[in-house]
Design an enzyme around this catalytic site. Structure first.
Site, PDB file in Angstrom:
ATOM      1  N   HIS A 264      32.199  52.513  98.683  1.00  0.00           N
ATOM      2  CA  HIS A 264      31.800  51.379  99.520  1.00  0.00           C
ATOM      3  C   HIS A 264      32.944  50.966 100.458  1.00  0.00           C
ATOM      4  O   HIS A 264      32.779  50.921 101.682  1.00  0.00           O
ATOM      5  CB  HIS A 264      31.399  50.217  98.620  1.00  0.00           C
ATOM      6  CG  HIS A 264      30.954  48.988  99.350  1.00  0.00           C
ATOM      7  ND1 HIS A 264      29.631  48.706  99.594  1.00  0.00           N
ATOM      8  CD2 HIS A 264      31.659  47.969  99.899  1.00  0.00           C
ATOM      9  CE1 HIS A 264      29.541  47.563 100.275  1.00  0.00           C
ATOM     10  NE2 HIS A 264      30.763  47.095 100.473  1.00  0.00           N
ATOM     11  N   GLU A 265      34.096  50.690  99.877  1.00  0.00           N
ATOM     12  CA  GLU A 265      35.212  50.197 100.700  1.00  0.00           C
ATOM     13  C   GLU A 265      35.697  51.270 101.673  1.00  0.00           C
ATOM     14  O   GLU A 265      36.161  50.946 102.771  1.00  0.00           O
ATOM     15  CB  GLU A 265      36.365  49.706  99.814  1.00  0.00           C
ATOM     16  CG  GLU A 265      36.018  48.529  98.880  1.00  0.00           C
ATOM     17  CD  GLU A 265      35.399  47.335  99.592  1.00  0.00           C
ATOM     18  OE1 GLU A 265      35.713  47.101 100.775  1.00  0.00           O
ATOM     19  OE2 GLU A 265      34.569  46.632  98.965  1.00  0.00           O
ATOM     20  N   HIS A 268      33.808  50.817 104.885  1.00  0.00           N
ATOM     21  CA  HIS A 268      34.379  49.757 105.726  1.00  0.00           C
ATOM     22  C   HIS A 268      35.637  50.279 106.436  1.00  0.00           C
ATOM     23  O   HIS A 268      35.856  50.035 107.617  1.00  0.00           O
ATOM     24  CB  HIS A 268      34.794  48.558 104.861  1.00  0.00           C
ATOM     25  CG  HIS A 268      33.651  47.688 104.408  1.00  0.00           C
ATOM     26  ND1 HIS A 268      32.802  47.057 105.292  1.00  0.00           N
ATOM     27  CD2 HIS A 268      33.245  47.318 103.165  1.00  0.00           C
ATOM     28  CE1 HIS A 268      31.917  46.334 104.596  1.00  0.00           C
ATOM     29  NE2 HIS A 268      32.155  46.485 103.311  1.00  0.00           N
ATOM     30  N   GLU A 294      28.812  46.002 106.943  1.00  0.00           N
ATOM     31  CA  GLU A 294      28.188  46.293 105.648  1.00  0.00           C
ATOM     32  C   GLU A 294      27.304  47.545 105.749  1.00  0.00           C
ATOM     33  O   GLU A 294      27.170  48.284 104.779  1.00  0.00           O
ATOM     34  CB  GLU A 294      27.387  45.070 105.195  1.00  0.00           C
ATOM     35  CG  GLU A 294      27.105  44.991 103.714  1.00  0.00           C
ATOM     36  CD  GLU A 294      28.341  44.943 102.811  1.00  0.00           C
ATOM     37  OE1 GLU A 294      29.462  44.661 103.298  1.00  0.00           O
ATOM     38  OE2 GLU A 294      28.183  45.205 101.610  1.00  0.00           O
TER      39      GLU A 294
HETATM   40 ZN    ZN Z   1      31.128  45.428 101.782  1.00  0.00          ZN
END
Ligand code: ZN
Length: 501
Positions: A264-265, A268, A294
């Site tokens: 997830h990170e 980003h 997101e």
């Molecule tokens: Zn996030």
């Protein structure tokens, strides 16, 4: 003109240096700082934030922007200089419209409120935070009122993080999504619960971290311009476009925690690493909205990292890393475990299908608080009622009910939640579009190759930074406004197959 533009850039760079120095302090605070440093660190960060703010709202910046407007108007919309002036003007208006005394009072209040919440949550004490929350609602309304001309009082607050979105447009999208989700959740949870015990065995920390880092290196996360450390809550932070860091947390009895937060990170972070280097230190050198941000993290976490093709390639490697734990677990069992759908009370632990229901509940409740149709005193019961209605569950206490998220207790009420679900919707939209452009992407994912997908995102999304708003970006990429259909299709296809619906 050239001289004025240079002066503006000099000033903006200095402000960005202050903010990035503060980000380093914050990263240090959450990773390696000894607890004795806490009091001074809080003060140091607020000193830097105050100086950066003063420098930005300086009337001289407004004057430069005024003087440069005709130059900007003479250029094409997407010209770098025109975009820099446009985006800086928007930020400037946003920050100067709220009186600095109001802002200072709110930050002061917010810091106190956070402290009270941090103590009240473990003690399950809603009464302790209620007066603070009431004040936060009042401040949120006052800050919104600095931007007259809105249709809904939440609009200016939503606009802070998701420009051009309004309460009404988000409500409409969410209503459509909710209609599709509720029956899907019902038919899935009517079935026998998926066994995910394979994820809950002892998994040594160092091997977990090494595996996750191998995957994100293959994704395209550049460790020469980033690193990963451990924190209590995973996040991404940036000190310059050459230094974009991520953090994670490890649970030795839960394989999915560190792995999926890492994926997830990294999404980003790859977004920020992919921004045009010439925007570094300028307002264009950031992701454009919380929804778009997101969408990038969700895409790599879910559309890629929880897909069957991805694990066809990576599961043998994971088994080789953890032979004792996984040698006798089939790919299918593992795939079902990482995509297990269940009704739950905690947003951050929720699966792909139920997650958005948690977000919608918060979004609706904060609108009601701002409108004044719901009182702070009635909030806990309203929370329970919606959880019973949408998820069929009632939290045994406030800790896992209305006190579970920090957002309302350490920031504004309004604008902080919709980005999560907008991001989910957009992740499917973008992934769909990438597949249309490159139908070979799934085959590549099945071979552990991510170059084509990464390059498409780089070209269409990353490089632009904040040049385009979310809506503009979506129009450019898909030729149409935001639609939830690709997301609904994605959920129905994936979970229809998984749960044989
Ligand atoms: Zn996030």
């Amino acid at each position: 003109m050239e001289k004025k533009l240079q002066e503006l850039k000099m000033r903006l760079l200095e402000i960005s240096d202050l903010n990035n120095a503060s980000a380093v302090l914050n990263w240090d605070q959450t990773t390696y700082m000894p607890s004795g440093g806490a009091a001074a660190r809080g003060r140091q960060m607020s000193t830097l934030a105050r100086i950066a703010h003063e420098k930005f709202v300086d009337p001289a910046v407004g004057k430069l922007l005024d003087d440069l407007q005709s130059y900007a108007d003479s250029l094409p919309y997407d010209h770098d200089d025109a975009s820099l002036i446009r985006v800086t003007r928007r930020n400037y208006d946003q920050q100067t419209k709220v009186p600095s005394t109001l802002l200072a009072a709110f930050f002061q209040h917010s810091a106190e409120s956070y402290q009270v919440w941090a103590k009240a949550r473990p003690e399950n004490d809603y009464t302790a935070v209620a007066p603070y929350l009431q004040k936060t609602v009042d401040y949120s309304r006052q800050i919104a009122e600095c931007f007259p001309g809105y249709d809904h009082i939440a609009d200016p607050l939503i606009d802070f993080s998701d420009q051009d979105m309004k309460a009404e447009s988000v409500r409409a999208l969410f209503a459509e999504l909710r209609q599709a989700l509720i029956p899907l959740v019902k038919s899935i949870t009517a079935q026998t619960e998926v066994d995910d015990n394979c994820l809950h065995q002892p998994y040594p920390e160092n091997k977990q971290l090494a595996f996750g880092q191998e995957v994100i290196k293959a994704y395209g996360y550049d460790f020469n311009r980033g690193r990963q450390d451990k924190t209590h809550h995973p996040y991404m932070t940036k000190f310059s476009l050459g230094d974009v860091r991520i953090t994670t947390r490890v649970k030795e009895n839960d394989l999915s925690e560190a792995l999926f937060s890492t994926l997830h990170e990294s999404g980003h972070a790859m977004y920020e690493q992919g921004i045009d280097m010439s925007y570094d230190g300028m307002p264009l050198g950031n992701g454009t909205s919380s929804g778009i941000h997101e969408s990038q993290s969700r895409l790599w976490e879910n559309q890629v990292g929880r897909s069957r093709v991805f694990w066809q390639h990576y599961y043998p490697q994971l088994q080789a890393t953890f032979p004792e734990q996984l040698a006798s677990v089939s790919l299918d069992t593992f795939y079902r475990a990482i995509n297990k759908v269940q009704r739950s009370l905690i947003r951050t632990d929720a699966d792909e299908v139920t997650y958005n229901l948690h977000v919608m509940i918060r979004f609706d409740l904060e609108l009601a608080l701002l409108e004044g149709s719901l009182s702070v005193a009635d909030l806990p019961e309203a929370w329970h009622a919606r959880y019973e209605q949408d998820l069929g569950l009632r939290a045994p206490d406030h800790r896992d009910g209305v006190l579970q998220d920090v957002h309302w207790y350490g920031g504004l009420v309004g604008g902080a939640f919709q980005g999560y679900t907008l991001g989910n919707i957009m992740s499917a939209l973008f992934f769909d579009q990438a597949l249309k452009a490159h139908p070979n992407i799934p085959t590549e994912l099945g071979q552990g190759q991510f170059g084509t997908l990464h390059a498409w995102l780089q070209q269409n999304i990353y490089q632009h930074g904040s040049k385009f708003t979310a809506n503009e970006l979506i129009e450019r990429v898909t030729g149409a406004p935001l639609t939830i259909q690709p997301y609904i299709n994605y959920l129905h296809t994936k979970y229809g197959e998984l749960y044989k619906l």
